[in-house]
Structure formats: C-alpha cells, structure tokens
Design a protein around this motif. Sequence first.
Motif, PDB file in Angstrom:
ATOM      1  N   GLY A 119     -11.992 -16.957  -4.316  1.00 25.87           N
ATOM      2  CA  GLY A 119     -12.704 -15.712  -4.145  1.00 25.87           C
ATOM      3  C   GLY A 119     -11.867 -14.460  -4.026  1.00 25.87           C
ATOM      4  N   TYR A 120     -12.017 -13.755  -2.907  1.00 27.33           N
ATOM      5  CA  TYR A 120     -11.568 -12.379  -2.778  1.00 27.33           C
ATOM      6  C   TYR A 120     -10.743 -12.174  -1.512  1.00 27.33           C
ATOM      7  N   GLN A 121      -9.889 -11.149  -1.592  1.00 30.81           N
ATOM      8  CA  GLN A 121      -9.212 -10.646  -0.403  1.00 30.81           C
ATOM      9  C   GLN A 121      -9.896  -9.345   0.011  1.00 30.81           C
ATOM     10  N   GLN A 122     -10.103  -9.178   1.328  1.00 28.63           N
ATOM     11  CA  GLN A 122     -10.771  -7.987   1.850  1.00 28.63           C
ATOM     12  C   GLN A 122      -9.751  -7.045   2.492  1.00 28.63           C
ATOM     13  N   TRP A 123      -9.908  -5.743   2.222  1.00 26.13           N
ATOM     14  CA  TRP A 123      -9.091  -4.691   2.824  1.00 26.13           C
ATOM     15  C   TRP A 123     -10.006  -3.649   3.446  1.00 26.13           C
ATOM     16  N   PHE A 124      -9.679  -3.223   4.664  1.00 22.53           N
ATOM     17  CA  PHE A 124     -10.374  -2.107   5.301  1.00 22.53           C
ATOM     18  C   PHE A 124      -9.330  -1.209   5.953  1.00 22.53           C
ATOM     19  N   ALA A 145      -4.211   4.236  -5.120  1.00 19.10           N
ATOM     20  CA  ALA A 145      -3.339   3.159  -4.628  1.00 19.10           C
ATOM     21  C   ALA A 145      -4.088   1.836  -4.579  1.00 19.10           C
ATOM     22  N   LEU A 146      -5.331   1.857  -4.108  1.00 21.54           N
ATOM     23  CA  LEU A 146      -6.106   0.623  -4.043  1.00 21.54           C
ATOM     24  C   LEU A 146      -6.435   0.103  -5.440  1.00 21.54           C
ATOM     25  N   ASP A 147      -6.662   1.011  -6.386  1.00 25.20           N
ATOM     26  CA  ASP A 147      -6.868   0.582  -7.772  1.00 25.20           C
ATOM     27  C   ASP A 147      -5.624  -0.112  -8.312  1.00 25.20           C
ATOM     28  N   ARG A 148      -4.447   0.393  -7.967  1.00 24.58           N
ATOM     29  CA  ARG A 148      -3.200  -0.261  -8.407  1.00 24.58           C
ATOM     30  C   ARG A 148      -3.061  -1.639  -7.765  1.00 24.58           C
ATOM     31  N   ALA A 152     -11.507  -6.668 -12.994  1.00 22.90           N
ATOM     32  CA  ALA A 152     -12.842  -6.103 -13.200  1.00 22.90           C
ATOM     33  C   ALA A 152     -13.821  -6.545 -12.127  1.00 22.90           C
ATOM     34  N   ASP A 153     -13.533  -7.647 -11.451  1.00 21.18           N
ATOM     35  CA  ASP A 153     -14.401  -8.133 -10.379  1.00 21.18           C
ATOM     36  C   ASP A 153     -14.041  -7.548  -9.024  1.00 21.18           C
ATOM     37  N   GLY A 154     -12.956  -6.786  -8.946  1.00 20.61           N
ATOM     38  CA  GLY A 154     -12.591  -6.124  -7.706  1.00 20.61           C
ATOM     39  C   GLY A 154     -13.470  -4.910  -7.456  1.00 20.61           C
ATOM     40  N   ARG A 155     -13.424  -4.426  -6.230  1.00 17.29           N
ATOM     41  CA  ARG A 155     -14.223  -3.262  -5.839  1.00 17.29           C
ATOM     42  C   ARG A 155     -13.369  -2.365  -4.941  1.00 17.29           C
ATOM     43  N   VAL A 156     -13.501  -1.054  -5.121  1.00 14.99           N
ATOM     44  CA  VAL A 156     -12.828  -0.077  -4.273  1.00 14.99           C
ATOM     45  C   VAL A 156     -13.816   1.021  -3.932  1.00 14.99           C
ATOM     46  N   ALA A 157     -13.882   1.401  -2.660  1.00 16.76           N
ATOM     47  CA  ALA A 157     -14.725   2.507  -2.218  1.00 16.76           C
ATOM     48  C   ALA A 157     -13.963   3.289  -1.153  1.00 16.76           C
ATOM     49  N   VAL A 158     -13.804   4.580  -1.366  1.00 21.32           N
ATOM     50  CA  VAL A 158     -13.046   5.419  -0.440  1.00 21.32           C
ATOM     51  C   VAL A 158     -13.895   6.614  -0.048  1.00 21.32           C
ATOM     52  N   ALA A 159     -14.055   6.813   1.255  1.00 18.07           N
ATOM     53  CA  ALA A 159     -14.762   7.972   1.795  1.00 18.07           C
ATOM     54  C   ALA A 159     -13.800   8.727   2.714  1.00 18.07           C
ATOM     55  N   GLY A 160     -14.320   9.698   3.446  1.00 18.59           N
ATOM     56  CA  GLY A 160     -13.450  10.547   4.240  1.00 18.59           C
ATOM     57  C   GLY A 160     -12.629   9.822   5.275  1.00 18.59           C
ATOM     58  N   HIS A 161     -13.228   8.802   5.944  1.00 13.92           N
ATOM     59  CA  HIS A 161     -12.518   8.156   7.054  1.00 13.92           C
ATOM     60  C   HIS A 161     -12.552   6.627   6.964  1.00 13.92           C
ATOM     61  N   LEU A 162     -12.964   6.110   5.813  1.00  8.91           N
ATOM     62  CA  LEU A 162     -12.970   4.662   5.580  1.00  8.91           C
ATOM     63  C   LEU A 162     -12.628   4.386   4.123  1.00  8.91           C
ATOM     64  N   ALA A 163     -11.612   3.551   3.912  1.00  8.00           N
ATOM     65  CA  ALA A 163     -11.286   3.056   2.577  1.00  8.00           C
ATOM     66  C   ALA A 163     -11.427   1.543   2.599  1.00  8.00           C
ATOM     67  N   LEU A 197       0.831  -1.197   0.000  1.00 14.68           N
ATOM     68  CA  LEU A 197       0.000   0.000   0.000  1.00 14.68           C
ATOM     69  C   LEU A 197       0.870   1.253   0.000  1.00 14.68           C
ATOM     70  N   ARG A 198       1.892   1.270   0.835  1.00 15.49           N
ATOM     71  CA  ARG A 198       2.792   2.425   0.874  1.00 15.49           C
ATOM     72  C   ARG A 198       3.405   2.675  -0.500  1.00 15.49           C
ATOM     73  N   ALA A 199       3.884   1.611  -1.148  1.00 11.63           N
ATOM     74  CA  ALA A 199       4.523   1.765  -2.449  1.00 11.63           C
ATOM     75  C   ALA A 199       3.534   2.156  -3.537  1.00 11.63           C
ATOM     76  N   ALA A 200       2.279   1.713  -3.396  1.00 11.89           N
ATOM     77  CA  ALA A 200       1.267   1.980  -4.424  1.00 11.89           C
ATOM     78  C   ALA A 200       0.767   3.417  -4.390  1.00 11.89           C
ATOM     79  N   VAL A 201       0.971   4.122  -3.283  1.00 13.59           N
ATOM     80  CA  VAL A 201       0.572   5.525  -3.200  1.00 13.59           C
ATOM     81  C   VAL A 201       1.462   6.344  -4.125  1.00 13.59           C
ATOM     82  N   GLY A 202       0.830   7.084  -5.025  1.00  9.67           N
ATOM     83  CA  GLY A 202       1.589   7.899  -5.963  1.00  9.67           C
ATOM     84  C   GLY A 202       2.120   9.169  -5.320  1.00  9.67           C
ATOM     85  N   PRO A 203       3.092   9.828  -5.958  1.00  3.11           N
ATOM     86  CA  PRO A 203       3.731  11.014  -5.360  1.00  3.11           C
ATOM     87  C   PRO A 203       2.786  12.193  -5.186  1.00  3.11           C
TER      88      PRO A 203
END
Length: 322
Positions: free
Chosen positions: A289-294, A213-216, A267-278, A199-205
């Motif tokens: 199946g899937y891996q979950q990130w919060f 970053a989560l899309d990457r 294409a089957d992944g999902r990302v949702a980012v709000a003010g205090h929850l990604a 995640l740290r590395a995926a954050v762009g400059p």
Amino acid sequence: MICFVYRSPYEGLLGKHVRWLPDATVLDWFRRGWTEALSDPDAWVKAELGADVYGLDSIFEEARERSLPSPASMSELRKVLKKHLYVEGAVKVDDHSVRASTDDDEVPLAYFFLDQSLVAAEPARMAYALQEQWPLPSDAPEESDDDPVTTVAVSALGDADWDTQGYVVRLPGVRLPDLPAWLRSADVPKHWPEELTLLRAAVGPHDTGLEPALDRINRWGAWNDQYLDIQGLDGAHEEAHRIVREVMAQVAGHDRIPGPLGRRRPADGRVAVAGHLAQGVFHLDETFGYQQWFVFDDVWAAHHHYLAKSLTRWFKGRWDLL
C-alpha cells in the motif's frame, strides 16, 4: 453502535479500515458471531467487517469445533479470547473494548472493537483512528498565541515492528508557511529520520510551500533495498537538492518507478497542502500500500486538538490505542 478499527498497511490510503457496527456493545457483536458465524467463520467476519482481518475468524472456528458456550460477560469473553483467539501479540479486554496485536509474518497488524461510550470518552486517543477519509480537514485560523512549532509525522518503511511504526519529530520555532525557507537553512541533526532529511533536500531553492517538495518525494526512485537512499542529502542544501534533481531526472515520464518493495505508481499518490497542514500518501507497492505523511503546525493543532493529539500518538509506535 460499536466501532471496529483495523490497522493494516493492506487497507488503503490511510493504512487502516474503519467499520461501524449496529451492536449495542462489543460483547453483543461477539455473541452474535457465536451464532451467525457457525457455518463459515471466515466469510462471516469478512462480510461483517469489510476486511480480511488476520486471525480473527479463529475464535469462531474454535467455538464451533469445541462447542464453546457463548460468553455472557466481558470477563468470560476475556478468558475465551485469551485461550482461543489466534494472535501473534497480545489481546486486551476491558468493559468497553477488545484490542489485539498480531502479525502475518510480513507486517505488524492490530484491531480494535470499541464501544461508542469509550470512543466519546477518549477523543484525544481515538480521533485519528476513526478518521475514514483522506485528506484530513485542513481549516485553521491564521493566527495563534502559542509558541510556533511544526510536527512531522510519517509512517515507517522497511522492517517495521510496533516500536518503529512511524516517526514523530517536532521542529520548534517554525510554522508551516515558513518551513521551506527554514529547511533550506537548517543543518541535519543525527536524530532526524531519513524522511525528514529527504524533505529538506526536496525543497527547491525558490519553493514557498511544501507541495513541490512532496510531489518530488512522491516520485522518489532511489532506495537501498527497503530503505530510502539519502546518500549526500545531509550536506549543504544546494548540493542535496542537486542530487534530488538527478534522481527526478532518472524517473521522469515513467508511470512506474523503483520502490522499496517493487514498483511504485506515483499516479496513485496524493498530496494536499493548506496554510498549516501538509499531507501526502505515497504508493509503495501493490501489496503493502501507502506511506502516510503529515506536517502540521501549532495553529492547525490548536484548531484540531483531538485529531492532532491522536495522530501523533498513532505514529509514535504504540499499537494499543488506549
């Protein structure tokens, strides 16, 4: 009513399946099964619960083959389940629940029958387990009097067992809106899981939020067998992000990309980012199946206290909700 929860990576975006049943108590459901499941235990369990629950039909198979009497109390149910229910792990029975852990030689599994009174009495343990929809609610106030802290909770990859079902890492002193900048300037401690290093590395400059970053990460295509390939990502952020861009270039435009167990479908992944929850769910494999990130901070946790408590508990490697 009672609630059934099946923790299984085969079961959709959240890696679990929830079904509410009309019975007044857990005992009533098993007693009903003693009668209704006799002709075809496997089909009855699937129809009742909406999932193929590994090994659960065995108790009704044994009841039919051995002419076992229907249990008249939770004490009797405990004895018969301990003796005749097929599990690879443990079976726990109390006055308001049946909880079982097992595995299918591939992944750990667990299931729970819970009386409504127990669900109501234990929201800090049950709230996330009962969550049926993704994404989680993200509404939260903009201010908090608590000390800033961000929590990262991620389900585990690879040869997971019940001690390594997930990772929970707290990052004191930072809230979600400031996390991209914080990650760019942070060194990578030894205790960080591979996912947080990625995640740290995926954050762009120039990223001001976590969505890019989560899309990457959703399109990550570098793996060492079942594990993330994060070679070089724990160094200076500029170099780490350069490696991420190289990996992204290798899979650009591909519908299917390398994964830990075969081919992934971004294409089957999902990302949702709000003010205090990604939050993100990333497709791993047709079978598993899937891996979950919060990623959430103290502001969201204060507004969704029970959900935050139970979510953290879920990913800390304890199979038993209680």
